[in-house]
Design an enzyme around this catalytic site. Structure first.
Site, PDB file in Angstrom:
ATOM      1  N   TRP A  18       0.825  -1.204   0.000  1.00  0.00           N
ATOM      2  CA  TRP A  18       0.000   0.000   0.000  1.00  0.00           C
ATOM      3  C   TRP A  18       0.862   1.258   0.000  1.00  0.00           C
ATOM      4  O   TRP A  18       1.705   1.439   0.872  1.00  0.00           O
ATOM      5  CB  TRP A  18      -0.923  -0.032   1.228  1.00  0.00           C
ATOM      6  CG  TRP A  18      -1.889   1.107   1.308  1.00  0.00           C
ATOM      7  CD1 TRP A  18      -1.909   2.101   2.257  1.00  0.00           C
ATOM      8  CD2 TRP A  18      -2.988   1.383   0.429  1.00  0.00           C
ATOM      9  NE1 TRP A  18      -2.946   2.971   2.005  1.00  0.00           N
ATOM     10  CE2 TRP A  18      -3.625   2.551   0.884  1.00  0.00           C
ATOM     11  CE3 TRP A  18      -3.476   0.747  -0.725  1.00  0.00           C
ATOM     12  CZ2 TRP A  18      -4.733   3.111   0.244  1.00  0.00           C
ATOM     13  CZ3 TRP A  18      -4.587   1.305  -1.362  1.00  0.00           C
ATOM     14  CH2 TRP A  18      -5.203   2.459  -0.878  1.00  0.00           C
ATOM     15  N   HIS A  59     -12.240  -3.132  10.110  1.00  0.00           N
ATOM     16  CA  HIS A  59     -11.228  -2.294   9.446  1.00  0.00           C
ATOM     17  C   HIS A  59     -11.674  -0.836   9.384  1.00  0.00           C
ATOM     18  O   HIS A  59     -10.866   0.076   9.500  1.00  0.00           O
ATOM     19  CB  HIS A  59     -10.996  -2.858   8.039  1.00  0.00           C
ATOM     20  CG  HIS A  59      -9.963  -2.132   7.242  1.00  0.00           C
ATOM     21  ND1 HIS A  59      -8.799  -1.623   7.775  1.00  0.00           N
ATOM     22  CD2 HIS A  59      -9.908  -1.833   5.904  1.00  0.00           C
ATOM     23  CE1 HIS A  59      -8.077  -1.045   6.819  1.00  0.00           C
ATOM     24  NE2 HIS A  59      -8.735  -1.150   5.689  1.00  0.00           N
ATOM     25  N   HIS A 159     -15.859   1.318   1.330  1.00  0.00           N
ATOM     26  CA  HIS A 159     -15.772   0.276   2.354  1.00  0.00           C
ATOM     27  C   HIS A 159     -17.026   0.292   3.239  1.00  0.00           C
ATOM     28  O   HIS A 159     -17.616  -0.757   3.522  1.00  0.00           O
ATOM     29  CB  HIS A 159     -14.568   0.503   3.272  1.00  0.00           C
ATOM     30  CG  HIS A 159     -13.255   0.006   2.738  1.00  0.00           C
ATOM     31  ND1 HIS A 159     -12.449   0.756   1.924  1.00  0.00           N
ATOM     32  CD2 HIS A 159     -12.598  -1.169   2.931  1.00  0.00           C
ATOM     33  CE1 HIS A 159     -11.344   0.063   1.636  1.00  0.00           C
ATOM     34  NE2 HIS A 159     -11.407  -1.110   2.236  1.00  0.00           N
ATOM     35  N   GLU A 171      -9.368  -7.914  -1.478  1.00  0.00           N
ATOM     36  CA  GLU A 171      -8.477  -6.972  -2.148  1.00  0.00           C
ATOM     37  C   GLU A 171      -7.184  -7.688  -2.551  1.00  0.00           C
ATOM     38  O   GLU A 171      -6.811  -8.695  -1.958  1.00  0.00           O
ATOM     39  CB  GLU A 171      -8.152  -5.801  -1.210  1.00  0.00           C
ATOM     40  CG  GLU A 171      -9.388  -4.990  -0.850  1.00  0.00           C
ATOM     41  CD  GLU A 171      -9.170  -3.956   0.244  1.00  0.00           C
ATOM     42  OE1 GLU A 171      -9.828  -2.904   0.193  1.00  0.00           O
ATOM     43  OE2 GLU A 171      -8.344  -4.203   1.156  1.00  0.00           O
TER      44      GLU A 171
HETATM   45 ZN   LIG Z   1      -7.551  -4.161   3.291  1.00  0.00          ZN
END
Ligand SMILES: [Zn+2]
Length: 216
Positions: A18, A59, A159, A171
């Site tokens: 990321w 998350h 999300h 993902e």
């Molecule tokens: Zn994730």
């Protein structure tokens, strides 16, 4: 089963992470090896969102459900790979309408991301409008070939809309070699308890009957 496709990302040093953040790289620490012991053992230092992984509501939602609460029935089921390789920026209602998602569908979004091996900041993502459309359609899950299912949307509405609708999010898929169509999805996250995500081995099984029968 006619063929098994592994659509997981290899986990290794130097893999895409990321925003290319060095601290997101996995570390594989060899704690014993044959120079001093008669065994080799490795300790993993991994972000839970490393490579191909499944996000849990926790998350993005404080007090949300953790990864171990996602039933395997939600992760081993028929799915459809949708061709969105023509999309240049983001996926919304307009891009998804042709797929005519139905209640219970699990859609894997194949985009130009699958043809890029590194992390690119301008990856194709599912926008808030697209997430709302999928929620409205009643899909059970959605997967994308980027390390995140959204970018550049303050508050992470994609999300949140998906989680609010109980939609599973995968993902980091690799779909370059996958023909659009119907498959059996096998997504097996590590059985980590109480946390927000888990790396997963994700496979597509092509079954003689489903590939021909349910392709419209
Ligand atoms: Zn994730």
């Amino acid at each position: 089963v006619r063929k098994i496709y592994d659509i997981s990302m290899p986990i290794q040093i130097g893999m895409p992470v990321w925003k290319n953040k060095p601290e997101k790289q996995p570390a594989l620490e060899i704690t014993r090896d044959f120079s001093t012991h008669n065994v080799r053992e490795t300790r993993l230092h991994l972000d839970a969102h490393t490579g191909t992984h499944i996000d849990a509501p926790l998350h993005m939602i404080e007090g949300g459900r953790s990864i171990d609460t996602i039933a395997m029935e939600q992760l081993i089921r028929p799915c459809r790979v949708i061709d969105l390789t023509h999309v240049s920026n983001s996926i919304g209602t307009k891009e998804l309408e042709a797929a005519q998602p139905e209640p219970g569908d699990f859609l894997l979004l194949k985009t130009r991301n699958s043809f890029c091996d590194g992390y690119t900041p301008d990856f194709v993502f599912l926008n808030e409008d697209g997430a709302g459309f999928l929620a409205q359609a009643g899909v059970s899950g959605v997967g994308i070939d980027a390390l995140g299912i959204e970018r550049d949307q303050p508050g992470h509405p994609t999300h949140k809309k998906l989680f609010a609708a109980g939609i599973v999010i995968i993902e980091g898929l690799r779909l370059k070699d996958i023909e659009p169509g119907s498959y059996l999805l096998v997504a097996a996250p590590l059985k980590l308890v109480g946390i927000d995500a888990a790396p997963a081995r994700v496979l597509l099984l092509s079954l003689k009957s489903t590939v021909t029968a349910s392709q419209s």
